[in-house]
Design a protein around this motif. Structure first.
Motif, short mmCIF file in Angstrom:
data_model
loop_
_atom_site.label_atom_id
_atom_site.label_comp_id
_atom_site.label_asym_id
_atom_site.label_seq_id
_atom_site.Cartn_x
_atom_site.Cartn_y
_atom_site.Cartn_z
N LEU A 131 16.19 45.32 -19.27
CA LEU A 131 16.56 46.01 -20.19
C LEU A 131 15.52 45.86 -21.54
O LEU A 131 15.34 46.64 -22.20
CB LEU A 131 17.90 45.62 -20.71
CG LEU A 131 18.66 46.23 -21.78
CD1 LEU A 131 18.87 47.66 -21.32
CD2 LEU A 131 19.66 45.70 -22.39
N ILE A 142 7.87 54.33 -32.04
CA ILE A 142 8.10 54.58 -33.42
C ILE A 142 6.76 54.21 -34.18
O ILE A 142 6.24 55.34 -34.74
CB ILE A 142 9.31 53.78 -33.86
CG1 ILE A 142 10.52 54.03 -33.24
CG2 ILE A 142 9.68 53.85 -35.40
CD1 ILE A 142 11.61 53.21 -33.66
N LEU A 176 16.69 55.20 -18.35
CA LEU A 176 17.96 54.60 -18.95
C LEU A 176 18.90 54.52 -17.99
O LEU A 176 19.71 53.42 -17.50
CB LEU A 176 18.11 54.91 -20.26
CG LEU A 176 19.25 54.26 -21.07
CD1 LEU A 176 18.79 52.62 -21.16
CD2 LEU A 176 19.62 54.87 -22.39
N VAL A 180 20.74 51.36 -16.39
CA VAL A 180 22.34 51.11 -16.42
C VAL A 180 22.82 51.10 -15.15
O VAL A 180 23.72 49.89 -14.81
CB VAL A 180 22.87 52.12 -17.16
CG1 VAL A 180 24.35 51.96 -17.11
CG2 VAL A 180 22.50 52.15 -18.59
N LEU B 399 16.66 49.93 -32.28
CA LEU B 399 17.43 49.87 -33.39
C LEU B 399 19.12 49.70 -32.99
O LEU B 399 19.32 50.19 -31.78
CB LEU B 399 17.31 50.93 -34.11
CG LEU B 399 15.77 51.10 -34.66
CD1 LEU B 399 15.49 52.38 -35.17
CD2 LEU B 399 15.47 50.10 -35.81
N PHE B 402 20.68 52.68 -30.52
CA PHE B 402 20.30 52.60 -29.06
C PHE B 402 21.37 51.77 -28.22
O PHE B 402 21.58 52.17 -27.44
CB PHE B 402 18.77 51.99 -29.09
CG PHE B 402 18.57 51.66 -27.53
CD1 PHE B 402 18.65 50.31 -27.27
CD2 PHE B 402 18.31 52.71 -26.54
CE1 PHE B 402 18.44 49.96 -25.68
CE2 PHE B 402 18.34 52.36 -25.23
CZ PHE B 402 17.96 51.10 -24.79
N PHE B 403 21.66 50.82 -28.82
CA PHE B 403 22.88 49.96 -28.09
C PHE B 403 24.05 50.61 -27.97
O PHE B 403 24.63 50.33 -27.07
CB PHE B 403 22.86 48.59 -28.80
CG PHE B 403 21.67 47.58 -28.74
CD1 PHE B 403 20.67 47.51 -29.71
CD2 PHE B 403 21.19 47.13 -27.62
CE1 PHE B 403 19.55 46.84 -29.57
CE2 PHE B 403 20.03 46.45 -27.34
CZ PHE B 403 19.06 46.42 -28.05
N LEU B 406 23.73 52.93 -25.46
CA LEU B 406 23.48 52.29 -24.05
C LEU B 406 24.65 51.75 -23.70
O LEU B 406 25.11 51.95 -22.43
CB LEU B 406 22.75 50.70 -24.14
CG LEU B 406 22.57 49.96 -23.12
CD1 LEU B 406 21.58 50.52 -22.05
CD2 LEU B 406 21.78 48.83 -23.42
#
Lengths: 482, 494
Positions: A131, A142, A176, A180, B399, B402-403, B406
């Motif tokens: 993760l 960014i 992602l 997950v 940031l 995102f969590f 998630l």
């Protein structure tokens, strides 16, 4: 502890830059150069203290993050990530030196973006938690987006910044979902747990595809490579160096660590697919590079070609292939960064990148042309430079895996000769079109480490290989244990 | 037969609401006796009202957190107090506190000449606290009406603007229709079940063999009314116009606080009362609404050039994510929804404070892209903060946003909705485009003419700094948040 001190130094650097007021431009640049040089010297100790005999992770640091869900910030290096780390810490001080004569007003944001990028890149290469790897993998977007968009040279930079951001974001969001799914089925995201987990063949294939979507955009492989010429051209010099030198290696590092490490059977299954895309990439981008008239775009296309050759090595399934892929990535980091810095030298003087404007530079800038010649030869794979070692061993391993692919990949050496020599010819020889100063002291110092590194890797690569043997053998053994 | 023996715990647990009710009267008195002339309204009434309201909200936050009563139903089971209600009331009060602290400069510049505004804010607080504690369909309806009536009035506050009148009227008519649907649905459920209490409904629907179609119709009406109030598609038509037309401080309140309360109601309905209907009904319904909201949020946001409407459509997209989290039916679902709500509220307050700041510095009431160009030159640190907040909305690590995403993905993949997850990913990328377009305009474009430089007002700076630190440096210590939300979610499932 050593790893923690690296990150602490960089965090102190970022805070120091925020505190120093924006008028003291020289102090800002000196401070950031000091911090990045200290980080480089500390990282050399990582290499010194590295144990070559084991494939276990070394200098491991556990930081608790969310014990409720078994996700912790575990950092460590092994033979694969050690050299990517060293490459990163070497390239950043050189970039900061290269942007010494930066005229734009937002110097502070520029330097803060660079230092935070270095922090995040070091965290990517050392994180042993899936993760966190993903978080830092994406977090690079960014500052890079800001650097390309604010400090690029012309209006097309906005399009380049968008393409860079969106291509990478799309691939990574698929990854992602894969991350997950892995977390939910295994219960932990720590690499040490995941490397001994066996996924079923069906699951492996889907997860491999999810991870492929993300890494393929970073490598970059053929259908999703368009962001690279745009981003490289429009970024400022130091930005292009970071992109070419380090960010491209994120893709191949991801493939090595996660696709090969976690999904070996799926890698075997998809090897023909990867080989086809890579071979197409090599031939197509090399041919396209011959036609370019913008200096940076030419070198950007050659970067694509080199990284696709690295992909062939990674998926060849042999120890020679993977080690050569790592060495070729390193070498490409040195050579490509040097070439972009060379173009930066020309751009600093005459503010144009068109090939037709330059000619006969040998007569007025001989030292510069010597360095340009050396790196051009390195780009095409002259024996004695690191890139020859990498390409030759990659072709050896590709021959072992798939002879036809090797045949087409070997055309990269020929086409490499074509574009490199023709570019050098047009710029260095011929009628004198532009007159200017030769390299000054600062610029020479920038090229010196890259030059020495390339020669060193080309003449005695065993120093690098011996650190990699244990880890790479472990990785490939897992794969062929089917 | 003393009142205090029967309702002792209820009164103790309801102290914040009682305090707010009494303070409404106090505020009204204070305003009407002191506000005898227009000059008085400007010079000392508004600051004094702001301080008074802030103190009232602060004390009520104290009362909310120090609730000694553990989980039990109150006042003949029409209200409940448990962890969910305590913590969400706290977040609502904190959100309103932020809204009040940024309102001072705005009220001065827009010449909002009425102290009733603060009366309304405390009434909103009271209604939302009551709504969060509601445990009966009737009390939910009454509190939703209470809240909505206040919002209808607030939306039309600007008397000299056609947009404001249009916004208020649209919201009033559509909102009343939605409330009527809620009542109709509640009556159909009463018809099939015989009770309106959420606890009794959960016991009655536990081993349901088959339901009458009227029951399903009632459920659909009920939930559609609630989703209308949230602004989820297919009931999203009113959001853009209302957010744009209402005065900016009112849009700030709209965007941040009611969603928490209405989501609490939805969570209670879906997870406590009608949980056994999950495989039959709820998953498909929320998946559809969620996907549709995501789609509308990303497609309509692409075409918008006015900032307020852009933020309205982005909130539609976020409600879509929340619906997807609801659709999963597990504890991870509730956790992800609560977490996302919290992060979304913080980010929304930050961004709307920025829009408020723009409103003060621009000359017309539309805020288009050309108004935001000079941000990096005029306020560089604030500009960096805004850029990071927008990246957080887009869901870029490391940031806070995102969590949140998630967690939603964890709950969605846990229930094996892979295609839904892939669709959510694709719409995320498309909507990321209009977020980074905003950043592009802040940073990369050159302003053609002079732009107005104004530092942030004190209240705004206070809120912005606290929220900024929470969201941007969330990654450093998320343990506190996660444990709290886990405690709340488990309390709901039992």
């Amino acid at each position: 502890m050593l790893l923690n001190s690296l990150f602490l130094l960089l965090i102190i650097g970022v805070f120091g830059l925020i505190i120093i007021p924006a008028e003291h431009r020289l102090l800002l640049r000196q401070f950031s150069l000091l911090i990045t040089s200290l980080v480089f010297i500390l990282s050399l100790f990582l290499w010194l203290g590295f144990d070559h005999s084991t494939s276990k992770f070394q200098f491991v640091v556990h930081n608790l993050w969310l014990p409720l869900s078994n996700i912790n910030l575990v950092l460590g290096i092994d033979g694969i990530s050690l050299f990517f780390l060293l490459l990163t810490t070497l390239i950043f001080p050189l970039c900061l030196l290269a942007s010494w004569t930066f005229e734009k007003s937002n110097l502070k944001i520029y330097l803060i973006s660079f230092l935070s990028m270095e922090l995040v890149l070091l965290l990517v290469f050392t994180s042993l938690d899936l993760l966190f790897f993903y978080i830092f993998f994406e977090a690079v977007l960014i500052p890079m987006f800001l650097v390309i968009g604010i400090y690029g040279s012309r209006q097309r930079k906005i399009r380049a910044a968008y393409m860079f951001f969106l291509y990478t974001l799309l691939g990574s969001l698929f990854m992602l979902i894969g991350v997950v799914y892995i977390y939910l089925s295994v219960g932990s995201t720590s690499y040490e747990v995941l490397s001994i987990t066996k996924f079923s063949n069906y699951n492996q294939r889907w997860l491999w595809l999810a991870f492929f979507a993300s890494f393929a955009a970073k490598v970059p492989m053929l259908p999703v490579h368009i962001w690279l010429p745009e981003a490289h051209v429009e970024a400022p010099t130091a930005g292009s160096v970071i992109l070419a030198g380090i960010l491209l290696k994120l893709g191949s590092y991801g493939f090595l660590r996660f696709s090969l490490g976690l999904f070996p059977q799926a890698c075997l299954y998809f090897t023909p697919f990867v080989f086809s895309l890579s071979v197409l990439g090599i031939v197509y981008t090399s041919l396209t590079a011959i036609r370019q008239t913008d200096l940076k775009r030419l070198i950007a296309y050659t970067s694509v070609a080199h990284m696709n050759l690295v992909m062939i090595g990674i998926f060849s399934g042999t120890v020679i292939g993977v080690e050569a892929a790592i060495l070729q990535s390193l070498s490409h980091g040195f050579v490509s960064s040097a070439l972009f810095l060379i173009i930066g030298v020309l751009y600093d003087r005459w503010h144009t990148r068109g090939v037709n404007y330059y000619g006969g530079l040998t007569h007025t800038m001989p030292i510069f042309i010597i360095i340009f010649l050396f790196f051009t030869m390195a780009n095409l794979g002259l024996p004695g430079t690191s890139s020859f070692v990498g390409e030759f061993l990659l072709l050896v391993s590709a021959f072992d895996a798939n002879t036809t692919a090797c045949f087409f990949a070997a055309t990269s050496m020929i086409l490499g000769g074509v574009y490199s020599l023709w570019l050098f010819n047009r710029i260095a020889y011929g009628n004198i079109k532009l007159v200017g100063c030769d390299l000054n002291y600062r610029e020479f110092v920038i090229f010196l480490p890259l030059l020495l590194g390339t020669v060193f890797m080309g003449l005695y690569p065993n120093i690098f290989f011996s650190a990699m043997h244990a880890s790479v053998s472990n990785l490939v053994w897992v794969e062929s244990w089917v | 037969m003393k009142f205090s023996i029967f309702f002792q715990n209820d009164t103790i647990a309801f102290l914040p609401e009682l305090f707010l009710a009494i303070s409404i009267l106090v505020v009204l008195m204070h305003g009407s006796f002191l506000g005898l002339s227009a000059a008085a309204l400007y010079t000392y009434l508004t600051p004094s009202m702001i301080r008074l309201t802030s103190i009232i909200l602060f004390i009520s936050a104290f009362l909310v957190v120090n609730n000694p009563i553990e989980s039990q139903t109150l006042w003949n089971s029409i209200f409940i107090t448990d962890h969910l209600s305590v913590w969400l009331k706290l977040f609502v009060v904190l959100g309103l506190f932020a809204c009040v602290s940024v309102s001072e400069a705005y009220l001065f510049s827009v010449r909002l000449r009425a102290f009733e505004f603060f009366f309304f804010i405390i009434s909103i607080c009271l209604s939302l606290c009551l709504l969060i504690s509601s445990y009966d369909l009737l009390s939910i309806y009454l509190n939703i009406e209470f809240m909505s009536l206040i919002f209808y009035v607030l939306a039309t506050w600007k008397k000299n603007s056609y947009f404001s009148a249009e916004a208020g009227l649209k919201y009033f008519i559509l909102g009343s229709v939605a409330s009527v649907f809620f009542l109709f649905g509640a009556s159909l459920i009463y018809f099939s079940m015989g009770t309106t209490n959420l606890g009794s409904l959960s016991l009655l629907t536990e081993n349901l063999a088959g339901c009458s179609p009227l029951f399903y119709l009632g459920l659909i009406c009920l939930i559609s009314a609630l989703l209308f109030k949230l602004g989820s598609a297919p009931y999203h038509m009113w959001i853009a116009d209302v957010y744009e037309g209402a005065p900016t401080i009112v849009s700030l309140i709209f965007a941040s606080v009611p969603k928490l309360a209405i989501f609490v109601v939805v969570l209670r309905l879906v997870y406590t009362s009608f949980w056994c209907l999950f495989p039959v009904f709820w998953e498909d319904f929320f998946c559809l609404c969620g996907l549709f909201s995501l789609f509308i949020g990303c497609v309509c946001g692409l075409g918008e050039t006015k900032i307020k409407r852009l933020l309205a459509f982005s909130s539609v997209g976020h409600v879509g994510f929340l619906c997807l989290g609801l659709a999963s039916g597990s504890v991870e679902g509730i956790q992800s929804v609560l977490f996302y709500l919290l992060i979304y509220m913080l980010t929304a307050i930050f961004l709307w404070v920025y829009v408020l700041h723009l409103d003060l510095t621009s000359d017309n009431s539309f805020l288009t892209f050309s108004d935001v160009i000079g941000l990096v030159r005029s306020n560089p640190v604030f500009g960096l903060g805004i850029a990071l907040m927008i990246f957080s909305l887009a869901g870029v690590p490391p940031l806070g946003g995102f969590f949140a995403k998630l967690n939603i993905f964890v709950s969605v993949v846990d229930s094996s909705y892979y295609l839904v997850a892939i669709f959510a990913v694709l719409t995320s990328v498309v909507s990321a485009f209009y977020y980074i377009r905003l950043i592009k305009i802040f940073y990369f474009e050159k302003a053609e003419d002079w732009f107005y430089f104004a530092p942030l007002t004190k209240g705004a700076a206070f809120c912005v700094v606290i929220i900024g630190w929470t969201v941007i440096f969330f990654m450093l210590s998320p343990n506190l948040f996660y444990l709290l939300i886990y405690k709340i979610a488990i309390g709901l499932m039992i």
